[in-house]
Scaffold this active site. Structure first.
Site, PDB file in Angstrom:
ATOM      1  N   HIS A 459     -31.896 -16.695  71.160  1.00 18.32           N
ATOM      2  CA  HIS A 459     -31.689 -16.183  69.807  1.00 18.32           C
ATOM      3  C   HIS A 459     -30.282 -15.611  69.618  1.00 18.32           C
ATOM      4  O   HIS A 459     -29.644 -15.821  68.588  1.00 18.32           O
ATOM      5  CB  HIS A 459     -32.734 -15.112  69.496  1.00 18.32           C
ATOM      6  N   ARG A 566     -35.633 -24.927  56.615  1.00 16.15           N
ATOM      7  CA  ARG A 566     -36.729 -24.891  57.589  1.00 16.15           C
ATOM      8  C   ARG A 566     -37.740 -23.824  57.163  1.00 16.15           C
ATOM      9  O   ARG A 566     -37.615 -22.658  57.535  1.00 16.15           O
ATOM     10  CB  ARG A 566     -36.182 -24.581  58.978  1.00 16.15           C
ATOM     11  N   ARG A 602     -37.936 -28.686  53.675  1.00 15.93           N
ATOM     12  CA  ARG A 602     -38.874 -29.343  54.594  1.00 15.93           C
ATOM     13  C   ARG A 602     -40.161 -28.525  54.625  1.00 15.93           C
ATOM     14  O   ARG A 602     -40.129 -27.315  54.873  1.00 15.93           O
ATOM     15  CB  ARG A 602     -38.283 -29.435  56.002  1.00 15.93           C
ATOM     16  N   GLU A 701     -37.829 -38.715  63.155  1.00 15.04           N
ATOM     17  CA  GLU A 701     -37.673 -37.931  64.391  1.00 15.04           C
ATOM     18  C   GLU A 701     -38.293 -38.602  65.606  1.00 15.04           C
ATOM     19  O   GLU A 701     -38.115 -38.120  66.727  1.00 15.04           O
ATOM     20  CB  GLU A 701     -38.339 -36.557  64.223  1.00 15.04           C
ATOM     21  N   ASN A 724     -32.255 -34.211  67.017  1.00 15.42           N
ATOM     22  CA  ASN A 724     -32.690 -33.442  68.182  1.00 15.42           C
ATOM     23  C   ASN A 724     -34.023 -33.969  68.709  1.00 15.42           C
ATOM     24  O   ASN A 724     -34.163 -34.288  69.893  1.00 15.42           O
ATOM     25  CB  ASN A 724     -32.823 -31.963  67.821  1.00 15.42           C
ATOM     26  N   ASP A 725     -35.025 -34.053  67.818  1.00 21.53           N
ATOM     27  CA  ASP A 725     -36.323 -34.563  68.242  1.00 21.53           C
ATOM     28  C   ASP A 725     -36.255 -36.052  68.550  1.00 21.53           C
ATOM     29  O   ASP A 725     -36.911 -36.529  69.474  1.00 21.53           O
ATOM     30  CB  ASP A 725     -37.378 -34.304  67.163  1.00 21.53           C
ATOM     31  N   ARG A 735     -37.328 -30.690  75.088  1.00 24.08           N
ATOM     32  CA  ARG A 735     -36.149 -29.892  74.732  1.00 24.08           C
ATOM     33  C   ARG A 735     -36.200 -28.483  75.309  1.00 24.08           C
ATOM     34  O   ARG A 735     -35.194 -27.790  75.345  1.00 24.08           O
ATOM     35  CB  ARG A 735     -35.993 -29.827  73.215  1.00 24.08           C
ATOM     36  N   CYS A 772     -29.736 -34.490  59.775  1.00 25.89           N
ATOM     37  CA  CYS A 772     -29.796 -33.030  59.783  1.00 25.89           C
ATOM     38  C   CYS A 772     -29.919 -32.459  61.195  1.00 25.89           C
ATOM     39  O   CYS A 772     -30.103 -31.258  61.363  1.00 25.89           O
ATOM     40  CB  CYS A 772     -30.957 -32.522  58.914  1.00 25.89           C
TER      41      CYS A 772
END
Length: 812
Positions: A459, A566, A602, A701, A724-725, A735, A772
């Site tokens: 984080h 998100r 999304r 994805e 990413n996915d 991941r 994205c």
């Protein structure tokens, strides 16, 4: 003359836009839009519908489609005032507005009669299992064939030549070729049920690709001519190149690194050797980009014991009172954190852990510690246990426990603050940081951070990237053993620390930092304008956001809009799933900051590595390969409906589109569109102000979606690549598992080939394609994505000016 089309919508923009889309597929069909009220507001108008009926029905009748249930009442009222013969020529069809309009228009363009056009519209939005098994419109279409020629037929089997096969555009070309012919044409795979050519989405769902065999059957007076035209177009490839998708030159996208023989040999986490200072340079892991120079300041760990807080036995400590004080402090801290950003919300959930509270109780009960000391000791023990976990992601949560615990201490009147009041340009070294400590470091003058551990997903690292604080990770302990005040040069892009540079080098670094700061300011100012590709297309550079603070950062950075909101970050760690009004309030606050910029929301992406607390997700059932994302929402329509209603109510006065995550097949897209329709219909029924989405899109994805992108593009308004996915699923690499981290490379050959084919499909179908995922913000990949036809790059707000500058330079 041909059958006309009437589009009734509560939104004038939606009616006009759908009409324009349908006209592109069927230029000869009269399409009349009746959207909104007479005053231009949201609703329907008797007069507008009546006028549209008069325009669309030129003698052969018209099909009327509508968006929401209440619209049909106005339409039926309008029909009651028509002459009976005219009323019989109007067919009101219950079908998805956009899909139904396109299917009906193309069928009408082909010269079909009223029943056939209505039937084509009514089955346009059905999932494959229900609508594509057989050709129910054949009987209706046969009304256009003269009785004495109904059984004359010609059959031919040919190979599909164009690699993308019979997607929407080629099917429309086939239908247009039959205008004026007295014929019925069906297509199908050999030895499989055929479908009516005029049912566009049925044909698309056959998934006929380059090299496949297709059986053409033409029946009617003009069967021979029709069969000849259709087979010629198919074998001619519709003018599309027969070449397979080719990779873009490495110079445009960055070459994939060689990795033969470099794969890990097992599933255990790979231990990283401790970095060492070699020739005054320590090489570690980049965390947050940027360059900094300054004296070393070490942050000690927060104290494990609170001085003076423990009391000897026999002292006047009331266990009941101390326990009550602690409970109140936990509740107060949790309430305050729940109102903060997503990381503070996550901390609030940690405080709800009953084991953490229970660990403090023995010291309170036996009178050895007051509430603060007992609590802090429990926090320390828990954090130490987490920090020792071999899983890097688990270990990185230790600092979150300490930061959450410190929030409770503050409620008890004890402040734990290990950050000096003045840092005056220092480079800070710490074992780890909490996300709440990062902005404090900046406020007090820190210019860079070196962490001995941590991970790129921690984080604090995410916050540092967003705030532009240079950071490197996994630096080990050598930097911490240097004398305080040692001058360090930190390069967050390369992940290096240079120790005690000579005077000349240090001055050069300071000069470069000044130049970089000036350039960054100029980039930010320039970012407020649009950017274009060399071919003249505007490339939208938008932001990925998950909070109100992110929205403000996006505006300040010059983002053209938001490509990914998100929504799971707004609910991720709340104990109770927020109701409709709460979600409206959260979204409205964000939308107001973004004003008239386009926003893609999304819907909830729950599951996998996003364990939404309020939904009680199972880590296996709702894991990465389980019921997550849109799969979860379709299985829990109540959750989806509440969110969609909230989005559309908050969208009034804004340009908002919706997007579904974790889509694998086209039928899921159709189901999502139906959910959108149901939400809008319910809002109209409730008489609540709202705005329909500008567009409905999906995330790509998973490899299945990428490989079948033509089918998905046929039933959605846009696609957005979640790199990413997509990389994770393609490489079969979790991941969250550091042992396979080196496989998570978007430059890999497999991922690049998927991107090639996916973008080729999207561009060929005319479907806008966005990106994205992290790759959109990587300078080595941006030009390759644009060259593939990507029209939108959605990145972290801090990356917007950099990406826009790169695009401008390339366009010169």
């Amino acid at each position: 003359m041909t059958v006309g089309l009437i589009l009734v919508s509560h939104s004038a923009d939606l009616a006009r836009g759908t009409a324009e889309l349908a006209r592109q597929m069927a230029p000869s069909v009269v399409i009349a839009a009746a959207g909104g009220t007479d005053e231009g507001g949201i609703g329907t108008s008797f007069d507008l519908i009546n006028d549209a009926i008069g325009t669309a029905d030129t003698g052969d009748g018209a099909v009327l489609l509508y968006d929401l249930g209440s619209a049909v009442l106005t339409a039926e009222t309008a029909l009651e005032f028509l002459d009976p013969d005219a009323a019989r020529r109007i067919r009101i069809v219950d079908a998805p507005l956009v899909e139904g309009a396109v299917a009906a228009a193309v069928t009408a363009q082909g010269g079909a009669g009223l029943d056939a056009v209505a039937s084509s519209a009514s089955t346009a939005g059905l999932p494959a299992g229900d609508a594509f098994a057989s050709p129910p419109t054949v009987a209706a279409v046969e009304e256009t064939i003269a009785d004495d020629h109904r059984h004359e037929s010609v059959r031919a089997t040919v190979s599909v030549v164009n690699p993308l096969g019979l997607h929407a555009r080629p099917v429309a070309a086939l239908i247009r070729s039959l205008v004026g012919l007295d014929v019925l044409v069906t297509l199908g795979r050999p030895d499989a049920p055929a479908v009516d050519l005029r049912a566009v989405l049925r044909v698309v769902a056959l998934a006929l690709r380059g090299g496949d065999q297709v059986e053409v059957v033409a029946t009617g007076h003009d069967a021979a001519a029709a069969a000849a035209k259709v087979t010629a177009l198919i074998t001619g490839g519709f003018g599309e190149t027969p070449d397979l998708p080719r990779r873009i030159a490495p110079a445009a996208m960055g070459a994939a690194p060689a990795r033969m023989g470099n794969a890990p040999t097992g599933f255990r986490s790979i231990s990283h050797p401790a970095p060492a200072i070699v020739d005054a340079v320590l090489a570690a892991v980049p965390g947050a980009p940027g360059l900094a120079i300054g004296p070393l300041v070490r942050l000690d760990r927060a104290p494990r014991q609170l001085a003076g807080a423990a009391s000897p036995r026999g002292a006047d400590l009331d266990a009941g009172r101390e326990g009550a004080r602690l409970d109140l402090a936990i509740a107060s801290a949790a309430g305050r954190l729940l109102a903060g950003n997503q990381f503070e919300v996550a901390h609030a959930v940690l405080l709800a852990d009953p084991e953490l509270r229970a660990a403090a109780q023995p010291a309170i009960s036996n009178g050895s510690s007051d509430a603060a000391a007992a609590w802090w000791d429990a926090v320390g023990l828990t954090a130490d246990r987490l920090a020792g976990d071999p899983d890097e992601l688990v270990a990185s949560r230790a600092v979150d426990v300490r930061e959450a615990g410190a929030a409770v201490l503050a409620e008890l009147g004890v402040v734990v603050d290990r950050i000096p009041a003045k840092l005056d340009g220092a480079v800070v070294f710490a074992d780890d940081l909490g996300p709440g400590e990062v902005p404090v470091l900046l406020e007090r003058g820190a210019v860079g951070v070196v962490l001995s551990r941590s991970s790129t997903t921690a984080h604090a690292v995410i916050v540092a990237r967003g705030l532009g604080l240079p950071m490197i990770l996994r630096a080990g302990d050598e930097i911490g053993r240097l004398a305080a005040g040692t001058e360090l040069v930190l390069d967050g892009d390369s992940g290096t620390v240079t120790v005690s540079p000579d005077h000349r080098t240090a001055e050069a670094i300071r000069g470069r930092i000044i130049d970089l700061a000036r350039a960054a300011q100029l980039r930010t100012e320039a970012a407020r304008g649009p950017v274009y590709a060399p071919d003249g297309r505007q490339i939208m550079v938008v932001a990925n956001i998950g909070s109100l603070a992110d929205a403000k950062a996006a505006v300040e950075s010059g983002a053209d809009g938001v490509g990914l909101l998100r929504t799971e970050l707004l609910v991720l760690d709340r104990e109770n799933y927020p109701d409709e009004d709460t979600q409206i309030a959260d979204l409205t606050a964000i939308f107001e900051v973004l004003q008239d910029r386009p926003i893609v929301v999304r819907v909830l992406d729950a599951g996998g590595d996003k364990p939404v607390t309020a939904l009680d997700l199972d880590p296996v059932h709702n894991g990465f390969l389980g019921v997550r994302g849109l799969r979860y929402l379709l299985a829990h329509p109540d959750v989806l409906q509440v969110q969609l209603r909230a989005i559309f109510r908050a969208a009034v006065g804004h340009h908002v589109s919706v997007m579904a995550p974790m889509v694998s097949v086209a039928s899921e897209v159709l189901a999502f569109r139906e959910a959108v329709r149901a939400a809008l219909e319910s809002l109209v029924a409730d008489g609540l102000p709202h705005r329909p989405p500008d567009q409905i899109g999906v995330m790509i994805e998973v490899p299945a979606a990428a490989l079948a992108a033509d089918e998905i593009c046929a039933v959605c308004d846009f696609v957005s690549i979640g790199s990413n996915d997509l990389t994770s699923y393609t490489m079969a690499a979790d991941r969250t598992e550091t042992g396979v981290a080196d496989l998570l490379d978007p430059s890999s050959t497999a991922v690049q080939r998927l991107l090639d084919q996916l973008c080729r499909f999207a561009v060929a179908s005319g479907t806008p394609v966005a990106v994205c995922g992290e790759i959109a913000g990587m300078t080595e990949h941006v030009l390759g994505l644009v060259a593939r036809g990507v029209h939108e790059l959605s990145v972290a707000p801090v990356r917007v000016p950099i990406i826009k500058e790169l695009l401008r330079e390339h366009a010169r």
